[in-house]
Scaffold this active site. Structure first.
Site, short mmCIF file in Angstrom:
data_model
loop_
_atom_site.label_atom_id
_atom_site.label_comp_id
_atom_site.label_asym_id
_atom_site.label_seq_id
_atom_site.Cartn_x
_atom_site.Cartn_y
_atom_site.Cartn_z
N ASN A 144 5.48 5.85 -1.83
CA ASN A 144 5.48 7.08 -2.65
C ASN A 144 5.54 8.36 -1.82
O ASN A 144 5.86 9.41 -2.35
CB ASN A 144 4.30 7.09 -3.61
CG ASN A 144 2.97 7.08 -2.91
OD1 ASN A 144 2.85 6.54 -1.82
ND2 ASN A 144 1.97 7.68 -3.50
N GLU B 66 -6.78 3.86 2.49
CA GLU B 66 -6.54 4.90 1.48
C GLU B 66 -5.94 4.19 0.29
O GLU B 66 -4.79 3.76 0.34
CB GLU B 66 -5.55 5.95 2.02
CG GLU B 66 -6.04 6.72 3.23
CD GLU B 66 -7.20 7.62 2.93
OE1 GLU B 66 -7.45 7.92 1.74
OE2 GLU B 66 -7.88 8.04 3.88
N CYS C 152 -1.50 8.84 -5.60
CA CYS C 152 -2.81 8.20 -5.68
C CYS C 152 -3.85 9.16 -6.27
O CYS C 152 -4.82 8.72 -6.86
CB CYS C 152 -3.23 7.75 -4.30
SG CYS C 152 -2.90 9.02 -3.08
P1 NAP Z 1 0.89 -1.90 -2.22
O1 NAP Z 1 1.58 -2.90 -3.03
O2 NAP Z 1 -0.52 -2.09 -1.88
O3 NAP Z 1 1.77 -1.79 -0.89
C1 NAP Z 1 1.45 -0.90 0.16
C2 NAP Z 1 1.95 -1.49 1.45
O4 NAP Z 1 1.25 -2.68 1.73
C3 NAP Z 1 3.42 -1.85 1.45
O5 NAP Z 1 3.96 -1.58 2.70
C4 NAP Z 1 3.38 -3.33 1.18
O6 NAP Z 1 4.49 -4.03 1.64
C5 NAP Z 1 2.16 -3.73 1.97
N1 NAP Z 1 1.55 -5.00 1.60
C6 NAP Z 1 1.66 -5.70 0.44
N2 NAP Z 1 0.94 -6.84 0.51
C7 NAP Z 1 0.37 -6.88 1.73
C8 NAP Z 1 -0.47 -7.81 2.41
N3 NAP Z 1 -0.90 -8.93 1.83
N4 NAP Z 1 -0.87 -7.53 3.66
C9 NAP Z 1 -0.47 -6.40 4.26
N5 NAP Z 1 0.35 -5.49 3.69
C10 NAP Z 1 0.76 -5.74 2.44
O7 NAP Z 1 0.98 -0.47 -2.84
P2 NAP Z 1 2.25 0.26 -3.38
O8 NAP Z 1 2.54 -0.26 -4.72
O9 NAP Z 1 3.33 0.25 -2.35
O10 NAP Z 1 1.73 1.77 -3.44
C11 NAP Z 1 1.05 2.24 -4.52
C12 NAP Z 1 -0.44 2.19 -4.30
O11 NAP Z 1 -0.80 2.92 -3.15
C13 NAP Z 1 -1.20 2.82 -5.42
O12 NAP Z 1 -2.31 2.06 -5.76
C14 NAP Z 1 -1.63 4.16 -4.85
O13 NAP Z 1 -2.72 4.72 -5.47
C15 NAP Z 1 -1.85 3.82 -3.44
N6 NAP Z 1 -1.76 5.02 -2.59
C16 NAP Z 1 -2.90 5.55 -2.07
C17 NAP Z 1 -2.85 6.70 -1.30
C18 NAP Z 1 -4.09 7.31 -0.72
O14 NAP Z 1 -3.97 8.16 0.15
N7 NAP Z 1 -5.28 6.93 -1.13
C19 NAP Z 1 -1.63 7.30 -1.06
C20 NAP Z 1 -0.48 6.75 -1.61
C21 NAP Z 1 -0.57 5.59 -2.37
P3 NAP Z 1 5.87 -4.25 0.80
O15 NAP Z 1 5.76 -3.47 -0.46
O16 NAP Z 1 6.88 -3.75 1.72
O17 NAP Z 1 6.03 -5.69 0.57
#
Ligand code: NAP
Ligand code: MG
Length: 498
Positions: free
Chosen positions: A169, A267, A301
């Site tokens: 994002n 995060e 987020c």
């Molecule tokens: P996500 O599914 O958790 O993915 C984030 C990253 O983790 C991607 O690079 C993903 O890889 C990787 N990943 C997935 N499974 C993993 C595993 N088992 N081990 C290690 N890495 C793994 O999250 P998203 O859907 O991309 O992003 C949205 C989420 O991020 C929301 O919940 C949002 O609130 C949160 N977010 C938080 C912040 C903050 O600062 N607190 C900022 C932005 C977003 P692939 O997708 O490449 O497979």
């Protein structure tokens, strides 16, 4: 749809014209498996280009390079000001190529240029801020009370090899957060960017080399989280994981980091409350309420997705918010008039629309939004900004993170009750309050169990201000001096002077 799109920056066009490689030990290489993955433009669904699909073997090579650079290369011997100068040069290069970066990011994740431009500029600021820290990371002299003539002092030392895993994002800025403080403190990094948006992070790798960071200090391995990301979190030679993403994956990372007791900073997700009192400046509150949740099409987020509005003004506020929301133009991020770009993927679009359906089944009232019917939007992953009223805090749509342009409006009439409701969530990332009464503002801000609170504003971020979550929204803080703590170990040294 008739639109005039800004034409793609020539360097960005050149960048996507060649299939990209990944960066390991200062070399651009293919995945060991030879496999590649496509990355798509969410505004059209078209494939932009392909990148290598890193797997376990590539992560192993990258970690070995980062380990060697940490222990043997020129990096550990480098003076703090030299590290700072490299970060400044890196920032200058990013600034000089700002348009190319914002265009690549808009192409890859769909956000309007105005948003990707601001992320590039925030990223430049962030690098410069942490460049300044390199020469200011000091220990303490401690007046200990043990017998004898003892001198005790502390040193701040780098942790080692950091594995950075980032979401889609805000691909560039999130990657910068995994580079700026970690490098300023003398660590080395292996980055695994979200596979939906690898482009700006790979381009960043070229700037890393141009700036002159020693080989192996920064390695970039795209590839799926469940394979490459998981390999990084399990790797015995990785000392710390710095992750931004969902709470679900964050929990998995804690488990898979247990074997070598990796340090972990997370995060994670949020379900932030935004509280509007009747005494708020009405126009400001309306704009804040909309911007808090619709920024980046709700894929933030910190999105202020639970909107609490004081009873006295609730009906009028919700209907004005619905009117105001109708003006947000949905479209391609390269169209200058676009306010909301597409969501990242078909899957995300369906998930968000699924939540809207669940909300309606639970009894919420749709004031505006839902699925775009215009045929011209059909190929992109669009969801109209959506305002739901008649919501209660225990409905699914008020409990779970939707991560799309959907706001749920709930009335309240008592400050203590609304504080309780605001905190009735497993998340604790952001929160907002709009009021002209300074006492109410501070009472609510202090009572919110969240890492960030905005009063009469929303979404502000600065490299100097700590950022992170309470409860299931995270572990640790990025930005500010908190980030220096997060990427260093403290060593206590005892000297017998007798
Ligand atoms: P996500 O599914 O958790 O993915 C984030 C990253 O983790 C991607 O690079 C993903 O890889 C990787 N990943 C997935 N499974 C993993 C595993 N088992 N081990 C290690 N890495 C793994 O999250 P998203 O859907 O991309 O992003 C949205 C989420 O991020 C929301 O919940 C949002 O609130 C949160 N977010 C938080 C912040 C903050 O600062 N607190 C900022 C932005 C977003 P692939 O997708 O490449 O497979
Ligand atoms: Mg993409």
């Amino acid at each position: 749809m008739q639109t005039t799109l800004t034409s793609l920056n020539a360097n960005a066009a050149k960048f996507i014209a060649t299939p990209r490689k990944m960066l390991i030990n200062g070399q651009w290489v293919e995945a060991a498996s030879g496999k590649r993955i496509e990355t798509k433009n969410p505004a059209t669904g078209e494939v932009i280009t392909t990148v290598p699909e890193g797997g376990v073997e590539d992560i192993n090579r990258a970690v070995a390079a980062a380990r060697k650079a940490f222990e043997e290369g020129p990096w550990p011997k480098m003076k703090p000001n030299e590290r700072g100068n490299l970060l400044l040069k890196f920032a200058d290069l990013l600034e000089a190529n700002a348009e190319e970066f914002s265009h690549l990011e808009t192409l890859d994740n769909g956000a309007p240029l105005s948003i990707t431009e601001s992320f590039v500029s925030l990223s430049v600021d962030n690098l410069r801020y942490f460049a300044g820290w390199t020469t200011k990371i000091t220990g303490e002299t401690i007046p200990v009370s043990v017998p004898g003539n003892i001198f005790n002092y502390t040193r701040r030392e780098p942790i080692g090899v950091i594995g950075g895993i980032t979401p889609w994002n805000g691909p560039l800025y999130m990657a910068i957060l995994k580079l700026s403080a970690p490098l300023a403190t003398g660590n080395t990094v292996v980055l695994n960017p979200a596979s939906l948006t690898p482009l700006t992070v790979l381009r960043l790798g070229e700037l890393v080399q141009e700036a002159g960071f020693p080989d192996g200090v920064v390695n970039i391995v795209p590839g799926s989280g469940s394979i490459a990301g998981a390999a990084l979190t399990e790797h015995p030679n990785v000392d710390k994981i710095s992750f931004t993403g969902s709470t679900e994956v964050g929990k998995q990372i804690i488990r898979s980091s247990a074997d070598n007791v990796k340090k972990v900073s997370l995060e994670l997700g949020g379900k932030s409350a935004h509280i509007i009192f009747a005494d708020a400046d009405y126009e400001t509150a309306l704009q804040n309420a909309a911007n808090a949740v619709f920024f980046n099409s709700g894929q933030a987020c910190i999105a202020g997705s639970r909107l609490f509005v004081e009873n006295k003004i609730y009906d009028k506020f919700m209907s004005d918010l619905a009117e105001y929301t109708k003006n947000f133009k949905l479209g391609n991020g390269f169209d200058q008039s676009t306010i909301l770009g597409p969501l990242i993927s078909e899957k995300q679009k369906n998930s968000v629309l699924g939540y809207v359906d669940i909300g309606l089944q639970e009894g919420a009232e749709l004031l505006v939004g839902g699925n775009p019917t215009e045929a011209e939007l059909a190929n992109g992953y669009y969801v109209k900004p959506t305002v739901l009223a008649n919501v209660s805090n225990d409905m699914t749509i008020a409990r779970e993170e939707i991560f799309g342009p959907v706001v749920t409006g709930m009335p309240f009439n008592d400050i203590d009750k609304v504080i309780r409701l605001a905190n009735q969530t497993e998340y604790g990332l952001g929160g907002g309050v709009c009021t002209t009464d300074i006492r109410k503002a501070h009472k609510v801000a202090n009572a919110m169990r969240t890492g960030n609170v905005w009063i009469n504003t929303y979404n502000l971020l600065d490299p100097a201000s700590p950022y992170g979550g309470y409860k299931q929204s995270g572990l640790g803080r990025e930005n500010g001096s908190a980030a220096i703590d997060m990427f260093t170990e403290t060593k206590s040294i005892w000297v017998n002077l007798d």
